[in-house]
Design a protein around this motif. Structure first.
Motif, mmCIF file in Angstrom:
data_model
loop_
_atom_site.group_PDB
_atom_site.id
_atom_site.type_symbol
_atom_site.label_atom_id
_atom_site.label_comp_id
_atom_site.label_asym_id
_atom_site.label_seq_id
_atom_site.Cartn_x
_atom_site.Cartn_y
_atom_site.Cartn_z
ATOM 1 N N GLU A 108 0.816 -1.205 0.000
ATOM 2 C CA GLU A 108 0.000 0.000 0.000
ATOM 3 C C GLU A 108 0.858 1.267 0.000
ATOM 4 O OE1 GLU A 108 -3.544 -0.906 2.581
ATOM 5 O OE2 GLU A 108 -2.959 1.065 3.324
ATOM 6 N N CYS A 109 0.388 2.289 -0.702
ATOM 7 C CA CYS A 109 1.080 3.577 -0.681
ATOM 8 C C CYS A 109 0.587 4.375 0.535
ATOM 9 C CB CYS A 109 0.805 4.368 -1.960
ATOM 10 S SG CYS A 109 1.472 6.041 -1.923
ATOM 11 N N ALA A 110 1.530 4.856 1.335
ATOM 12 C CA ALA A 110 1.157 5.571 2.552
ATOM 13 C C ALA A 110 0.533 6.929 2.247
ATOM 14 C CB ALA A 110 2.375 5.752 3.454
ATOM 15 N N SER A 111 0.759 7.400 1.034
ATOM 16 C CA SER A 111 0.261 8.718 0.674
ATOM 17 C C SER A 111 -1.121 8.669 0.021
ATOM 18 C CB SER A 111 1.257 9.393 -0.262
ATOM 19 O OG SER A 111 0.861 10.705 -0.544
ATOM 20 N N CYS A 112 -1.345 7.690 -0.870
ATOM 21 C CA CYS A 112 -2.615 7.685 -1.610
ATOM 22 C C CYS A 112 -3.392 6.369 -1.496
ATOM 23 C CB CYS A 112 -2.375 7.992 -3.079
ATOM 24 S SG CYS A 112 -1.678 6.619 -4.019
ATOM 25 N N ASP A 113 -2.853 5.384 -0.791
ATOM 26 C CA ASP A 113 -3.534 4.100 -0.569
ATOM 27 C C ASP A 113 -3.538 3.157 -1.768
ATOM 28 O OD1 ASP A 113 -4.003 4.575 2.036
ATOM 29 O OD2 ASP A 113 -6.140 5.058 1.843
ATOM 30 N N SER A 126 8.001 3.412 -4.506
ATOM 31 C CA SER A 126 7.823 4.486 -5.462
ATOM 32 C C SER A 126 6.447 4.292 -6.081
ATOM 33 C CB SER A 126 8.921 4.411 -6.531
ATOM 34 O OG SER A 126 8.752 5.470 -7.441
ATOM 35 N N CYS A 127 5.523 5.184 -5.724
ATOM 36 C CA CYS A 127 4.122 4.974 -6.101
ATOM 37 C C CYS A 127 3.848 5.378 -7.546
ATOM 38 C CB CYS A 127 3.214 5.747 -5.149
ATOM 39 S SG CYS A 127 1.471 5.504 -5.518
ATOM 40 N N PRO A 128 3.365 4.428 -8.370
ATOM 41 C CA PRO A 128 3.045 4.755 -9.762
ATOM 42 C C PRO A 128 1.807 5.643 -9.863
ATOM 43 C CG PRO A 128 2.435 2.492 -9.259
ATOM 44 C CD PRO A 128 3.120 3.029 -8.040
ATOM 45 N N ALA A 129 1.004 5.670 -8.812
ATOM 46 C CA ALA A 129 -0.236 6.452 -8.856
ATOM 47 C C ALA A 129 -0.019 7.917 -8.471
ATOM 48 C CB ALA A 129 -1.289 5.825 -7.948
ATOM 49 N N CYS A 130 0.745 8.145 -7.401
ATOM 50 C CA CYS A 130 0.879 9.529 -6.928
ATOM 51 C C CYS A 130 2.326 10.018 -6.900
ATOM 52 C CB CYS A 130 0.269 9.688 -5.541
ATOM 53 S SG CYS A 130 1.276 9.002 -4.204
ATOM 54 N N GLY A 131 3.288 9.126 -7.147
ATOM 55 C CA GLY A 131 4.676 9.550 -7.204
ATOM 56 C C GLY A 131 5.384 9.607 -5.855
ATOM 57 N N PHE A 132 4.663 9.261 -4.790
ATOM 58 C CA PHE A 132 5.278 9.291 -3.465
ATOM 59 C C PHE A 132 6.431 8.283 -3.370
ATOM 60 C CE2 PHE A 132 5.215 7.615 1.002
ATOM 61 C CZ PHE A 132 5.748 8.749 1.604
ATOM 62 N N GLU A 133 7.576 8.744 -2.840
ATOM 63 C CA GLU A 133 8.730 7.861 -2.716
ATOM 64 C C GLU A 133 9.192 7.788 -1.271
ATOM 65 O OE1 GLU A 133 11.790 9.102 -5.363
ATOM 66 O OE2 GLU A 133 10.739 8.356 -7.145
#
Ligand SMILES: [Zn+2]
Length: 194
Positions: A108-113, A126-133
């Protein structure tokens, strides 16, 4: 311990010297056990005292799946011991202690789920959805904290409370606090707990 065991293997089995050395080996085992326990006490003490809220992965912890059989058992036993210590120390210090389901916390991405597959060898998130790293474990730690907060709030308040507002996702200082490793503990004096 290794040296003691090596020495033991060189003695004649059953001889007086062998018996003596066998006791040395037993002592080394006991020392090691005490040191491990002492470390867990210091570490759990640190978290219970320094923080107001502690969220942990529940016992059948996902991280353990990453280890091979035998070390998984050992790590699992240590983790269980650690959690029990942490829980009663948190209670003593007035710190919230919450255990959450660890399923999916790594993906899970901690920034956008958004959830993405992540093989073990990928150490970065490295989130493909929101770019959070973030570091793989740091990202997972935020998810655990987030679930802990949700669980805690869910116990008494409305479900619509935005958990995000309580999450320090974009500040590296807070991030560091969240994923604090145990190292500072070692500089601290144990508070008499044994
Ligand atoms: Zn994301």
């Amino acid at each position: 311990l290794e040296r003691a065991q090596r020495d033991l293997s060189r003695k004649e089995h059953g001889s007086t010297n062998w018996e003596k050395q066998r006791r040395v080996v037993a002592e080394r085992h006991a020392e090691l056990k005490n040191k491990r326990r002492d470390f867990l006490h210091k570490l759990s003490n640190y978290y219970a005292r320094e923080y107001d809220f502690v969220a942990v992965e529940d016992l059948d912890v996902k991280g353990l799946i990453e280890l091979p059989g035998n070390s998984r058992n050992r790590a699992g036993a240590a983790w269980g011991t650690f959690l029990r210590m942490l829980e009663y120390k948190c209670e003593r210090e007035g710190t919230y202690f919450i255990a959450v389901n660890p399923r999916g916390t790594t993906k899970e991405c901690a920034s956008c789920d958004a959830s993405t597959e992540k093989p073990l060898w990928v150490r970065e998130h490295s989130c493909p959805a929101c770019g959070f790293e973030a570091d793989r474990d740091a990202n997972a730690a935020w998810n655990i904290l987030s679930r802990g907060i949700t669980k805690r709030l869910g116990a008494g308040r409305s479900e619509s409370t935005p958990v995000e507002t309580a999450l320090p996702v974009d500040t590296s200082v807070s991030a560091k606090r969240v994923v604090e490793t145990g190292s500072p503990t070692l500089k601290r004096e144990p508070s008499g707990e044994r």
